[in-house]
Design an enzyme around this catalytic site. Structure first.
Site, PDB file in Angstrom:
ATOM      1  N   GLU A 267       0.821  -1.215   0.000  1.00  0.00           N
ATOM      2  CA  GLU A 267       0.000   0.000   0.000  1.00  0.00           C
ATOM      3  C   GLU A 267       0.856   1.268   0.000  1.00  0.00           C
ATOM      4  OE1 GLU A 267      -2.761  -0.600   3.296  1.00  0.00           O
ATOM      5  OE2 GLU A 267      -4.148  -1.603   1.939  1.00  0.00           O
ATOM      6  N   ASP A 340      -8.252  -9.392   3.729  1.00  0.00           N
ATOM      7  CA  ASP A 340      -8.009  -8.319   4.711  1.00  0.00           C
ATOM      8  C   ASP A 340      -9.022  -8.311   5.850  1.00  0.00           C
ATOM      9  OD1 ASP A 340      -6.994  -6.153   5.961  1.00  0.00           O
ATOM     10  OD2 ASP A 340      -7.627  -4.682   4.485  1.00  0.00           O
ATOM     11  N   GLU A 368     -12.559  -2.845  12.273  1.00  0.00           N
ATOM     12  CA  GLU A 368     -12.547  -2.084  11.023  1.00  0.00           C
ATOM     13  C   GLU A 368     -13.660  -2.535  10.088  1.00  0.00           C
ATOM     14  OE1 GLU A 368      -8.879  -2.357   8.815  1.00  0.00           O
ATOM     15  OE2 GLU A 368      -9.700  -1.282   7.103  1.00  0.00           O
TER      16      GLU A 368
END
Ligand code: BDP
Length: 690
Positions: A267, A340, A368
């Site tokens: 990322e 993820d 998240e």
């Protein structure tokens, strides 16, 4: 006068009930008598152990307890031998852990077996804080960082900070956590400056007596960013020297420093590949720098390229060829699932695959993708599912737990990490029940065979004492039946409910993309120019023919990264567990499920089921009102209302969106959607769902 006094006492008592903000976590026991402690040694850690015993003793009044630091072959690391009147350990920290266990058993009523040996499953049980130096927390939903406050203005440390860190250390130690990475994996270059390291030293001093080592996330390009070098190439002698000197500087002021955590070539973060080198080149160079001091390098395998046809395959593809090339103080940190931290994923195939490299699981405690601190989702059921997944590395029983804890592969270091859900909120985690996830991570890291149910049971007993402590205790049958049983059931069902109302049957990563919040549905999200693998359509692939990601041998062939018989099991639609169906297969809308329904109908029923489950949670919670203090009761109640609305938004958003492709009716016996797709697509869900 007397009446006035009684009134004041009553007022104080009721204020006390009102002021129950959850800050005490699972550490609420107050001693009911005295205890006579015999201990030949003294140290800061042993002093804490003694104080805990005195404050929390619920055993026989006046009983004697002996704390013995003495080597025993059966005791490993900081494990201990537990008896009702003696705790023996190799280390002082082992004694402290034994004390916490003894007190826990006194509180929960669990039996204390004479001479029971309790050894940790993993040597290193680490929280990863995604805290930034400006005080914000990436993916944090419980307020600002407890460690950093806008540090660019100066690295001040106050007594208030120290007091909070002490409470934090105590909470961690009580559940066996022995490490903390103090900052975000997307690290600031300032982390390794001498000013910042002075603050790390101050934090380390508070955490040390509780047995918690500090670790840091560092930027791979630090030599050029803050060291004035032209390059950060891991094979460059100047770079190697820079890291060695940096390690020296750190260990000079923090002798028990744990090591570094690195997010490299992931990322947009810098890494060895920027210089044509491999992950092994990068990790080994750092490993050599910390080795003389006993440090470790946790090197993350969270990598994926913009244009790959299947992101889920990437980590395995990049890391498997390097198996055997890493130093023995490097551990590859691998997320539980290959994409993820989704509500449900199969385990990452690197587990059980790398045989000559140490591998450690990374779990996400912060929610998240599972409802932030709005939704009540107990994650331990998911972690249990993961740890007990069989990798078939060596035939039956090669579970993820066993392939990472040293039982199968001889790893020099074993470890497990959890991304923390802690912030400055008075209840630490934003949601009272999110504390259970912090607690459960520690307990499972200590013992990876514990069941999520046992942990929920313990946590509820420790955290929710009866409303009127004078007349009721959790031993009361009434409390067990009317509070413990239903609330435990709610916790145990909560993660599956979240899967049902958000991403059932193997769907994944179909979140609202706007503002990158990962909260709420967004299967339609596809702004111009965005990376394909950052859009939900990349994952759900819905079209007029069907839905799901083809990862079979005819598709991306992700299945071939698993050992047999899993490879064939996942590859064949007949045998693929339906929980993972759309993870591995793209199927027509009228595909026949095992229960006889067509896929489209099953999707509808499952989303609807999820919403109904949350409605049931609301009812369950409302019924336990007499057993919970006012503040925690109403805060949880109000969050459940929002969860219910948001589950509805998930169901409506996903079903109405997918219906455009399936062109079939939502079965008539389930509740109709209440939101318009148009409305949901036009609305900024971040605002709406606030
Ligand atoms: C993703 C998060 C992102 C993290 C990244 C990581 O959205 O904030 O930086 O993982 O783990 O889940 O590095």
């Amino acid at each position: 006068m007397k009446n006035k006094l009684i009134c004041l006492i009553l007022l104080a008592f009721s204020l006390n009930l009102q002021a129950e903000n959850g800050h005490s976590l699972w550490l609420r026991a107050k001693s009911s008598g005295t205890v006579n402690i015999v201990c030949a040694k003294s140290s800061l850690t042993l002093a804490i152990a003694k104080q805990e015993l005195e404050q929390g003793w619920l055993g026989q009044n006046g009983a004697k307890i002996v704390l013995t630091v003495k080597k025993d072959k059966a005791i490993e690391n900081d494990g201990y031998k537990l008896s009702e009147n003696e705790i023996q350990a190799n280390t002082e920290l082992g004694i402290l852990y034994g004390v916490y266990e003894l007190l826990r058993r006194q509180q929960t009523g669990e039996a204390i077996i004479q001479n029971e040996i309790c050894n940790p499953s993993y040597q290193r049980r680490i929280l990863n804080h995604w805290d930034n130096l400006d005080g914000t927390v990436e993916r944090g939903y419980a307020g600002l960082s407890i460690f950093w406050h806008d540090e660019e203005k100066g690295y001040a440390v106050t007594d208030k900070d120290r007091a909070l860190w002490t409470e934090y250390a105590r909470a961690n130690s009580s559940i066996g956590i022995n490490g903390a990475v103090l900052n975000n994996v997307n690290s600031s270059k300032l982390m390794l400056t001498s000013e910042c390291l002075e603050k790390v030293k101050a934090i380390a001093e508070v955490l040390r007596p509780y047995g918690i080592k500090t670790y840091l996330s560092v930027k791979f390009s630090s030599p050029s960013l803050i060291g004035g070098l032209q390059t950060s190439d891991p094979l460059n002698p100047e770079v190697i020297k820079w890291w060695k000197e940096k390690a020296n500087e750190i260990y000079n002021i923090i002798p028990d420093f744990g090591g570094f955590l690195i997010k490299a070539n992931s990322e947009g973060q810098p890494g060895p590949q920027d210089f044509g080198r491999t992950h092994a080149d990068g990790a080994n160079m750092l490993a050599d720098a910390v080795k003389p001091f006993g440090g470790i390098i946790m090197w993350r395998a969270f990598v994926y390229e913009a244009n790959s046809n299947d992101r889920a395959c990437q980590a395995y593809k990049e890391f498997m060829p390097l198996d055997g090339q890493f130093r023995d103080n490097v551990i590859i940190q691998v997320k539980n699932g290959p994409v993820d931290f989704q509500p449900r994923e199969p385990f990452t195939p690197l587990f059980g695959a790398m045989k000559k490299t140490s591998v450690m699981p990374e779990l996400q405690i912060t929610q998240e993708y599972l409802g932030h601190s709005v939704q009540l989702v107990y994650l331990a059921t998911m972690w249990e599912e993961f740890l007990k997944s069989d990798t078939y590395q060596e035939g039956n029983g090669s579970t993820v737990a066993r392939t990472t804890d040293g039982s199968i592969f001889p790893q020099k270091y074993t470890a497990i990490a959890g991304v923390a859900n802690i912030g400055l909120d008075s209840n630490w985690c934003g949601h009272h029940f999110a504390q259970a996830n912090w607690y459960a991570f520690g307990r499972m890291a200590w013992n990876n065979q514990l069941t999520s149910e046992q942990i929920a049971d313990e946590w509820l007993k420790l955290t929710f004492s009866a409303k009127d402590e004078k007349t009721t205790t959790f031993h009361a049958a009434d409390w067990q039946k009317n509070f413990l049983v239903p609330v435990k059931q709610l916790m145990m069902e909560s993660r599956e409910a979240a899967v049902n109302y958000s991403m059932p049957l193997g769907l994944h990563h179909i979140f609202a993309g706007l503002n990158n919040t990962h909260y709420g549905p967004g299967p339609w999200f596809a702004p111009k120019g965005i990376r394909k693998d950052w859009t939900p359509a990349y994952y759900h692939k819905a079209d007029s023919l069907g839905i799901g990601f083809d990862r079979t041998s005819k598709g991306s062939d992700a299945v071939s990264q698993y050992h047999e018989p899993l490879k064939s099991l996942f590859n064949n639609v007949e045998t693929c567990p339906e929980l993972y169906l759309l993870w591995f297969h793209h199927l027509p809308w009228d595909y026949k499920m095992k229960n006889g329904r067509i896929l489209w109908d099953e999707l509808c029923y499952t989303y609807d089921k999820g919403v109904n489950e949350v409605r049931q949670f609301q009812k369950t919670w409302d019924k336990v009102e007499p057993y919970v203090d006012v503040q925690r009761f109403s805060e949880v109640q109000s969050k459940l209302r929002r969860q219910c609305r948001d589950a509805q938004v998930w169901k409506d958003g996903c079903l109405l969106y997918f219906q455009q492709f399936s062109k079939r009716p939502i079965p008539f016996d389930i509740e109709r959607p209440v939101y318009d797709l148009n409305y949901l697509q036009k609305t900024d869900l971040t605002d709406m769902l606030k």
